[in-house]
Design a protein around this motif. Structure first.
Motif, PDB file in Angstrom:
ATOM      1  N   THR A 229     114.729  16.764 -40.615  1.00 39.74           N
ATOM      2  CA  THR A 229     113.469  16.945 -41.380  1.00 39.74           C
ATOM      3  C   THR A 229     112.254  16.391 -40.464  1.00 39.74           C
ATOM      4  OG1 THR A 229     113.652  14.919 -42.612  1.00 39.74           O
ATOM      5  CG2 THR A 229     114.048  16.863 -43.698  1.00 39.74           C
ATOM      6  N   PHE A 230     111.017  16.631 -40.482  1.00 36.70           N
ATOM      7  CA  PHE A 230     109.982  16.305 -39.705  1.00 36.70           C
ATOM      8  C   PHE A 230     108.666  16.129 -40.502  1.00 36.70           C
ATOM      9  CE2 PHE A 230     106.271  17.677 -36.865  1.00 36.70           C
ATOM     10  CZ  PHE A 230     106.238  16.393 -36.093  1.00 36.70           C
ATOM     11  N   THR A 231     107.935  15.354 -40.384  1.00 33.46           N
ATOM     12  CA  THR A 231     106.569  15.171 -40.928  1.00 33.46           C
ATOM     13  C   THR A 231     105.582  15.003 -39.710  1.00 33.46           C
ATOM     14  OG1 THR A 231     107.390  14.454 -43.044  1.00 33.46           O
ATOM     15  CG2 THR A 231     105.108  13.949 -42.752  1.00 33.46           C
TER      16      THR A 231
ATOM     17  N   SER B 278     105.392  18.895 -43.590  1.00 37.29           N
ATOM     18  CA  SER B 278     106.631  19.009 -43.089  1.00 37.29           C
ATOM     19  C   SER B 278     107.491  20.168 -43.016  1.00 37.29           C
ATOM     20  CB  SER B 278     107.304  17.930 -44.186  1.00 37.29           C
ATOM     21  OG  SER B 278     106.560  16.909 -44.580  1.00 37.29           O
TER      22      SER B 278
ATOM     23  N   PHE C 205     111.982  17.168 -28.577  1.00 39.44           N
ATOM     24  CA  PHE C 205     111.081  17.567 -29.856  1.00 39.44           C
ATOM     25  C   PHE C 205     109.687  16.672 -29.519  1.00 39.44           C
ATOM     26  CE2 PHE C 205     110.999  17.441 -34.580  1.00 39.44           C
ATOM     27  CZ  PHE C 205     110.096  18.559 -34.494  1.00 39.44           C
TER      28      PHE C 205
ATOM     29  N   TYR D 251     109.402  12.760 -30.286  1.00 36.56           N
ATOM     30  CA  TYR D 251     110.280  12.558 -31.430  1.00 36.56           C
ATOM     31  C   TYR D 251     111.759  12.377 -30.998  1.00 36.56           C
ATOM     32  CZ  TYR D 251     105.753  14.590 -33.052  1.00 36.56           C
ATOM     33  OH  TYR D 251     104.445  14.685 -33.066  1.00 36.56           O
ATOM     34  N   SER D 252     112.356  13.310 -30.348  1.00 33.53           N
ATOM     35  CA  SER D 252     113.734  13.252 -29.817  1.00 33.53           C
ATOM     36  C   SER D 252     113.943  14.102 -28.725  1.00 33.53           C
ATOM     37  CB  SER D 252     114.732  13.791 -31.218  1.00 33.53           C
ATOM     38  OG  SER D 252     114.411  15.040 -31.177  1.00 33.53           O
TER      39      SER D 252
ATOM     40  N   HIS E  25     103.368  21.080 -32.720  1.00 38.30           N
ATOM     41  CA  HIS E  25     104.544  20.185 -32.572  1.00 38.30           C
ATOM     42  C   HIS E  25     105.880  21.272 -32.477  1.00 38.30           C
ATOM     43  CE1 HIS E  25     102.370  16.849 -34.471  1.00 38.30           C
ATOM     44  NE2 HIS E  25     101.816  17.747 -35.187  1.00 38.30           N
TER      45      HIS E  25
ATOM     46  N   TRP F  38     109.561  22.237 -29.822  1.00 36.35           N
ATOM     47  CA  TRP F  38     110.421  21.958 -28.920  1.00 36.35           C
ATOM     48  C   TRP F  38     110.310  22.684 -27.452  1.00 36.35           C
ATOM     49  CZ3 TRP F  38     111.258  23.176 -33.902  1.00 36.35           C
ATOM     50  CH2 TRP F  38     111.990  22.470 -34.379  1.00 36.35           C
TER      51      TRP F  38
END
Length: 224
Positions: free
Chosen positions: A173-175, A123, A142, A162-163, A182, A184
């Motif tokens: 927060t990101f997992t 995370s 992202f 993701y976004s 992972h 941007w």
């Protein structure tokens, strides 16, 4: 005729009589109905004792016969180490927690991609912002993709978003849903160069710039 009984004496007698009556009701009816205690037998005779056996309405948190299964071992107070816990509440990491701030210079008409190499279920706590925005900020996306070595285990050209959007910053927060890269992609929407500040804390192997271009011309590309 003269009344020799004093008012205070009359009130006292009435209070005594009321107290005796209340006590009698408590013993004869309330105790049998609420607690099943029937010293006089009146509760059994009148049927009110049966009320004490009636199931009370269920309250919040009542066990309705459902079993909740957690992946947790029997808790041993003498254990030196606990190796299992309730899923989702605790995840032990084999890496040291990291925290750092990265400042990215992005040219006029520039675009770039910055990725973190993470294991599955690791995370990040992150926040990024455009430091000197005056116009529209940046376009951001992202997303993540597997490494070249892991790519055969996924559909051809696999990426997961993701976004995305336009703006001046984002926090969250990101997992990682799978092991790999992972991070941007940023495209400058301002007139002139800008700086983007990314603050991250969490668990990752490393991070690096993967791609950079100015006005469509690639100036840096890293194989993954």
């Amino acid at each position: 005729m003269t009344n020799d009984v004093k008012p205070d004496s009359t009130i006292t007698k009435r209070l005594i009589v009321s107290s005796i009556g209340a006590a009698a009701l408590l013993v004869a009816f309330v105790l049998p109905a609420e607690y099943g205690i029937d010293p006089t037998g009146v509760g059994e005779l009148t049927g009110v004792k049966a009320l004490s056996k009636t199931t009370a309405p269920a309250k919040a948190g009542t066990d309705f016969g459902q079993t909740m299964n957690f992946n947790i071992e029997k808790y041993d107070l003498e254990a030196e180490e606990i190796n299992q816990s309730i899923r989702g509440l605790l995840k032990l990491e084999d890496k040291v927690f990291k925290s750092e701030t990265i400042v990215i210079d992005l040219e006029d008409l520039g675009e770039m991609e910055h990725k973190f190499i993470m294991k599955q279920n690791s995370s990040l706590l992150y926040s990024w912002k455009v430091l000197n925005a005056k116009g529209d900020g940046v376009f951001y996306e992202f997303h993540g993709h597997p490494s070249t070595a892991d790519a055969p285990n996924y559909p051809d050209g696999f990426e997961q978003a993701y976004s995305k959007g336009e703006g001046f910053g984002q926090s969250g927060t990101f997992t990682a849903p799978f092991p790999g890269y992972h991070g941007w992609f940023f495209m400058n929407l301002e007139e002139g160069p800008i700086k983007i500040e990314i603050t991250v804390s969490g668990y990752y192997d490393e991070h690096k710039e993967m791609h950079r271009a100015v006005d469509g011309v690639v100036t840096n590309k890293v194989e993954f």
